[in-house]
Design an enzyme around this catalytic site. Sequence first.
Site, PDB file in Angstrom:
ATOM      1  N   GLU A  74      29.348 -14.911 -13.441  1.00  0.00           N
ATOM      2  CA  GLU A  74      28.761 -13.869 -14.055  1.00  0.00           C
ATOM      3  C   GLU A  74      26.756 -13.507 -13.940  1.00  0.00           C
ATOM      4  O   GLU A  74      26.166 -15.143 -15.003  1.00  0.00           O
ATOM      5  CB  GLU A  74      29.083 -14.329 -16.265  1.00  0.00           C
ATOM      6  CG  GLU A  74      28.888 -13.666 -17.159  1.00  0.00           C
ATOM      7  CD  GLU A  74      28.944 -13.606 -18.161  1.00  0.00           C
ATOM      8  OE1 GLU A  74      28.770 -12.922 -19.311  1.00  0.00           O
ATOM      9  OE2 GLU A  74      29.561 -15.042 -18.463  1.00  0.00           O
ATOM     10  N   GLU A  84      33.938  -9.030 -25.708  1.00  0.00           N
ATOM     11  CA  GLU A  84      33.738 -10.376 -25.890  1.00  0.00           C
ATOM     12  C   GLU A  84      32.507 -10.586 -26.683  1.00  0.00           C
ATOM     13  O   GLU A  84      31.184 -10.382 -26.869  1.00  0.00           O
ATOM     14  CB  GLU A  84      32.594 -11.155 -24.154  1.00  0.00           C
ATOM     15  CG  GLU A  84      32.916 -12.939 -24.703  1.00  0.00           C
ATOM     16  CD  GLU A  84      31.784 -13.833 -24.141  1.00  0.00           C
ATOM     17  OE1 GLU A  84      32.197 -14.777 -23.795  1.00  0.00           O
ATOM     18  OE2 GLU A  84      30.959 -13.065 -23.218  1.00  0.00           O
TER      19      GLU A  84
END
Length: 257
Positions: free
Chosen positions: A142, A234
């Site tokens: 990520e 998220e």
Amino acid sequence: MKLCFTVATPDTKDPQMLALRGDLSASFRLLGELGYEAAELMVRDPSELNPAEIGRQAGDCGLVIRAVSTGQLRKEDGLQLCSPDTALRRRAIDRTKAVLDFAAALGAQTNIGTLRGTLPGREWGVASLVELLAHSPRIAVEPQCKWITNWIHTVEDAQALIAECGGLSILLDFYHAELEEPSVPAAVFAAAGQISWVQVSDSNRKAPGWGHWNFAEHFRLLQAIGYEGYVSVECLPWPTAEEAARQAIRALSASQA
């Protein structure tokens, strides 16, 4: 797009997690009732977890688990894949291998963000990832903003890492992309075919719809590159994680209408 929400597993203790926390069955039941299709698990120590039972609980609520995130290994236990401390690095690798096995038992990929650690130590981080990829190829890295880490901020950075390690895919988090990419559309198109997971929150890290980003544009970008995977929320558990989950699916469903 198939919508997903992050869920903390019982081995985690951090009250600040960007996830639903508490009884797993209750979290899964809520997501299923709201219309989510999947849960992204946030774990710390899979030796304390039973993947078969967790998969059954999710399935009973109409959910699948397609990603497992590793940030709590760093946040709660201080593990880093690029640590210059050989013993700490070995602990990080071995714990991540356990996460990879846990994820594989659920048919899920493993996402690595903050667990990669902070520099100096890139060469150790690359070596750790190469070892982990030999254990399982289903790993996504990520890109994250500079306030989180001091390396791999953009898609271009992730692609350079992939060139060194081979095998990795990209977790594209639009929150970080909006903060770091010179052009979010250009970054998305550059990563076409390499993105295996997508995360979202709004501009203030709250649930989509409680900030100022246009998620319809994000969805159009993903559709333009042929992305057919999951979009996982998220976000801050504000005012509660349950209310955030309700708001997110309302906003994201409207953005796809």
